[in-house]
Design a protein around this motif. Sequence first.
Motif, mmCIF file in Angstrom:
data_model
loop_
_atom_site.group_PDB
_atom_site.id
_atom_site.type_symbol
_atom_site.label_atom_id
_atom_site.label_comp_id
_atom_site.label_asym_id
_atom_site.label_seq_id
_atom_site.Cartn_x
_atom_site.Cartn_y
_atom_site.Cartn_z
ATOM 1 N N TYR A 276 0.257 9.451 4.099
ATOM 2 C CA TYR A 276 -0.222 8.372 3.229
ATOM 3 C C TYR A 276 -1.007 8.926 2.036
ATOM 4 C CZ TYR A 276 -1.412 3.536 2.130
ATOM 5 O OH TYR A 276 -1.515 2.302 1.517
ATOM 6 N N LYS A 277 -0.514 10.051 1.489
ATOM 7 C CA LYS A 277 -1.147 10.631 0.309
ATOM 8 C C LYS A 277 -0.106 10.681 -0.806
ATOM 9 C CE LYS A 277 -4.497 13.347 2.796
ATOM 10 N NZ LYS A 277 -4.748 14.610 3.450
ATOM 11 N N VAL A 278 -0.520 10.225 -2.003
ATOM 12 C CA VAL A 278 0.449 10.081 -3.087
ATOM 13 C C VAL A 278 1.103 11.419 -3.433
ATOM 14 C CG1 VAL A 278 0.744 9.436 -5.508
ATOM 15 C CG2 VAL A 278 -0.670 8.044 -4.023
ATOM 16 N N ASP A 279 0.304 12.498 -3.487
ATOM 17 C CA ASP A 279 0.907 13.784 -3.880
ATOM 18 C C ASP A 279 1.931 14.248 -2.845
ATOM 19 O OD1 ASP A 279 -1.072 14.253 -2.049
ATOM 20 O OD2 ASP A 279 -1.799 16.096 -2.962
ATOM 21 N N GLN A 280 1.633 13.975 -1.567
ATOM 22 C CA GLN A 280 2.591 14.375 -0.530
ATOM 23 C C GLN A 280 3.826 13.458 -0.526
ATOM 24 O OE1 GLN A 280 1.327 15.573 3.359
ATOM 25 N NE2 GLN A 280 -0.674 16.211 2.658
ATOM 26 N N SER A 281 3.613 12.186 -0.854
ATOM 27 C CA SER A 281 4.757 11.261 -0.951
ATOM 28 C C SER A 281 5.692 11.715 -2.061
ATOM 29 C CB SER A 281 4.290 9.842 -1.271
ATOM 30 O OG SER A 281 3.419 9.391 -0.298
ATOM 31 N N MET A 282 5.070 12.126 -3.159
ATOM 32 C CA MET A 282 5.856 12.584 -4.298
ATOM 33 C C MET A 282 6.584 13.880 -3.940
ATOM 34 S SD MET A 282 6.440 11.319 -7.139
ATOM 35 C CE MET A 282 6.260 11.244 -8.867
ATOM 36 N N ALA A 283 5.886 14.770 -3.229
ATOM 37 C CA ALA A 283 6.523 16.028 -2.810
ATOM 38 C C ALA A 283 7.718 15.725 -1.912
ATOM 39 C CB ALA A 283 5.518 16.909 -2.077
ATOM 40 N N ALA A 284 7.535 14.746 -1.014
ATOM 41 C CA ALA A 284 8.626 14.367 -0.111
ATOM 42 C C ALA A 284 9.808 13.836 -0.920
ATOM 43 C CB ALA A 284 8.143 13.307 0.875
ATOM 44 N N PHE A 285 9.499 13.003 -1.920
ATOM 45 C CA PHE A 285 10.554 12.443 -2.776
ATOM 46 C C PHE A 285 11.328 13.561 -3.477
ATOM 47 C CE2 PHE A 285 12.006 10.962 -6.939
ATOM 48 C CZ PHE A 285 12.743 9.835 -6.596
ATOM 49 N N ASP B 137 5.965 4.618 0.637
ATOM 50 C CA ASP B 137 4.914 4.286 1.604
ATOM 51 C C ASP B 137 3.684 3.598 1.036
ATOM 52 O OD1 ASP B 137 3.956 6.432 0.204
ATOM 53 O OD2 ASP B 137 3.235 7.533 1.941
ATOM 54 N N SER B 138 3.484 3.636 -0.276
ATOM 55 C CA SER B 138 2.222 3.074 -0.784
ATOM 56 C C SER B 138 2.388 2.571 -2.212
ATOM 57 C CB SER B 138 1.130 4.137 -0.771
ATOM 58 O OG SER B 138 1.461 5.165 -1.688
ATOM 59 N N THR B 139 1.437 1.738 -2.630
ATOM 60 C CA THR B 139 1.447 1.235 -4.002
ATOM 61 C C THR B 139 1.287 2.396 -4.982
ATOM 62 O OG1 THR B 139 0.407 -0.781 -3.197
ATOM 63 C CG2 THR B 139 0.319 -0.405 -5.559
ATOM 64 N N GLY B 140 0.355 3.302 -4.663
ATOM 65 C CA GLY B 140 0.119 4.450 -5.545
ATOM 66 C C GLY B 140 1.389 5.234 -5.776
ATOM 67 N N PHE B 141 2.139 5.459 -4.719
ATOM 68 C CA PHE B 141 3.390 6.212 -4.840
ATOM 69 C C PHE B 141 4.437 5.417 -5.620
ATOM 70 C CE2 PHE B 141 7.597 7.239 -2.871
ATOM 71 C CZ PHE B 141 7.795 8.412 -3.590
ATOM 72 N N CYS B 142 4.518 4.091 -5.350
ATOM 73 C CA CYS B 142 5.488 3.258 -6.084
ATOM 74 C C CYS B 142 5.245 3.373 -7.587
ATOM 75 C CB CYS B 142 5.357 1.790 -5.671
ATOM 76 S SG CYS B 142 6.037 1.443 -4.061
ATOM 77 N N LYS B 143 3.971 3.397 -7.967
ATOM 78 C CA LYS B 143 3.644 3.498 -9.392
ATOM 79 C C LYS B 143 3.976 4.895 -9.916
ATOM 80 C CE LYS B 143 -0.120 0.196 -9.376
ATOM 81 N NZ LYS B 143 -1.570 0.046 -9.451
ATOM 82 N N ALA B 144 3.559 5.897 -9.153
ATOM 83 C CA ALA B 144 3.742 7.278 -9.623
ATOM 84 C C ALA B 144 5.223 7.644 -9.721
ATOM 85 C CB ALA B 144 3.016 8.239 -8.695
ATOM 86 N N VAL B 145 6.026 7.123 -8.820
ATOM 87 C CA VAL B 145 7.431 7.533 -8.776
ATOM 88 C C VAL B 145 8.297 6.718 -9.753
ATOM 89 C CG1 VAL B 145 8.362 6.005 -6.973
ATOM 90 C CG2 VAL B 145 9.125 8.381 -7.093
ATOM 91 N N ASN B 146 7.735 5.626 -10.288
ATOM 92 C CA ASN B 146 8.537 4.735 -11.123
ATOM 93 C C ASN B 146 9.211 5.437 -12.315
ATOM 94 O OD1 ASN B 146 9.547 2.078 -11.537
ATOM 95 N ND2 ASN B 146 8.170 1.917 -13.292
#
Lengths: 399, 341
Positions: free
Chosen positions: A90-99, A114-123
């Motif tokens: 549940y960490k944005v940097d790790q979500s992005m790394a996973a992506f 997994d999270s709002t932060g990631f949805c925004k960052a990955v957009n």
Amino acid sequence: MTMKKRTFMAATAATLASLSSPLLAQAQKKAAKGGPAEDIVFGASMPMTGVFAFAGIAIDAGIKDYLSILNESGGVEGRKVKYVPEDTAYKVDQSMAAFKKITSQNKVNLYYADSTGFCKAVNPELERHGGILMTGASFAKEISNAQKYPHQFMVGPDYSEMVAILLQYIAKTKPGAKVALVYSDTEFGRDPVEAFRTDTQKLGLKIATEIVTPPGSVDVSAEVIKLRRADPDYAIFHGYISAPIPEFINQARGVGMKTQFMGTFWTMDNSTVMRMGPNADGFMGVMPYRYYYDTEGKSPMLEKIRKMRPEYQATGYMQGFLAAMLLTEAARRTLAAGNELNGKNMKIALSSIRNFDTGGIIGVPLSIKGNSIPIGRVYKADFKQQKMVPASDWINLTQ
Amino acid sequence: MRIGSAKQSYAADAALFDSRTQWAWVAVLAASLLAFPFVANEYWLYLACLVAINIASTTGLNLLTGYTGLVSLGQSAFMGLGAYTVAILQIRYGTPMLLNLLAGGVVAMLAGVVVGVPSLRVKGLYLAIATIAAGVIAHFVFSHFADLTGGSAGLSVPPAQVLGVVLDSSFKLYWVIVPITALLLIGAANLFRTRIGRAFIAIRDRDISAEVLGIPLLRYKLLSFAISSFYAGVAGGLFAYFFRAITPESFPLIMSIFFVGGMGTMLGSVLGAVFMTLVPEVLKLIVGWLPLGDSAMLVLSPVRTIVFGLMIVLFLIFEPHGLAEVWRRIRRLFHLWPFRT
């Protein structure tokens, strides 16, 4: 330091250095090329550890189960769906790394965030990639803006719509009622505040008070006193999973308050509510899906789920299950129309969904217009039965 | 076996690299960094950029805590200030990337000076608590000054442009982030060849003695806060361009990074950032290789988290000087081989 320690430290450092070599990337590329090319890849940044693990584990199970049902029945237009999840804590940097990892090793078309932060960052990355349709655990109002997030959608109402569903119920049950909003001082908590203010006015309700608490706060005695002074008919909690809701309710009941307490989706899992103890009895909240044990009406998918997993499945499971269903349905419609499987085409296909039968996961047929599905139902806790039981009919905000 | 290098001048004594072998290794490292984007995939490039941003921020914190001995828990707030400054400038005025980064660093630096004022009266844990206030205030400002900061929803940052090239991928950002981090590192390393850097170390070792030696504590402590916050601000700015979405919750505490790497060494900042960023990913790879089928992630994810925590604890117990000391010991082993140190 002894030789032993030195050897241990040196060996650990050397192992890590060698493992983190970019040569690994090359090896992974080769491995990925070996996979069957015709599979549709469903990636996921999934929080299997960390504060949101309780939901991540359930969502993961829901996605896996739906995809196994789908693959057993022939897949999407004859193509199997391969599920590739990665833990994110549940960490944005790790979500992005996973992506990045999943998309660089597979030709991904569907993705769970997994999270709002990631949805925004990955957009921006999604727009650049162009080939992916994404949904996820976020119900943030901002994500429901289809122009800003053209390749994303959410599997249910956004947080403002959840509160709106509760307010509609309140307005119908007790016109002119006094309503309080208790929310956490987080992005998650603050999300529906504006909508709460405008919707209460629109529906002729009165705002009793707004109380903001630190996330996960334990001592809420000052807030309970404030709530008692405001004496609302209803109090809606938002931005919490559980704490401090049980403490709030226990203290409020202790001072004789008769307020009807309510929650939004992430609070509404059966086990979360029942853990509040006897004071949970009568706790209400909005649910976009049916509960695992609902037998009302015709629900073949729920029956299938109960057959596959005889033990209770959390609401996160239903969310994951429906997410997989809608993502693959968008892919199916795109392929059936003979279009290329990309984010834009899949979003168009998703938006063409009208009166779609979810097999009972949602109690009414759903139609998708924007990035959210503003349908929900108010459920009420029956502590004796240890179950959440329907308190309203399905409320569709588009109607 | 290398038995030593005779230094015949002050310049040689103060040199960053004191032998040809070291220069050769620096050349190898530079060549590897140049070649890396062409051999690595998007995933490894992402991690490389993330490591570089973490190195920049950790170096700043190390300057303050590791070299000057001033414990601060406000680094993430300064990163946030830098990120928001860059985002606002980029969104509203579309000013050039490097100017924005500089502005981000300066805004964070000014805030750092203000937050550093209590360091004149309090030290250690008390100072740490005082600096937490920076985080709380910054979070409040980010969440409540919605017209400027976008409130709890945060800001979406358009991609930066350098010489007409839109920096919208890790590959392109790598060529900006890594050189800036390298510059910051070189700057920090050189700082300790000057009076300022040596004054920081003197303050860390004994501030009263430092003052007796003629080091004005007020000026140097605030200077340390200013430089450290500048680094954090620039790192935050890079973070904003890298993730292109910032919210008040984007900047958690980053304290543990340089404890693992080693306080008071440049290498410690680098190794700490590499360790904390890459080890979770490496552990994921190892878990992925285990033949445990579909349920591997479910079963082993918590184990992986425990192993990561355990590794940090083990390093702190067995090597309190951090990874930098491990590295030095490995080097010494080769220098003196076949003899023991």
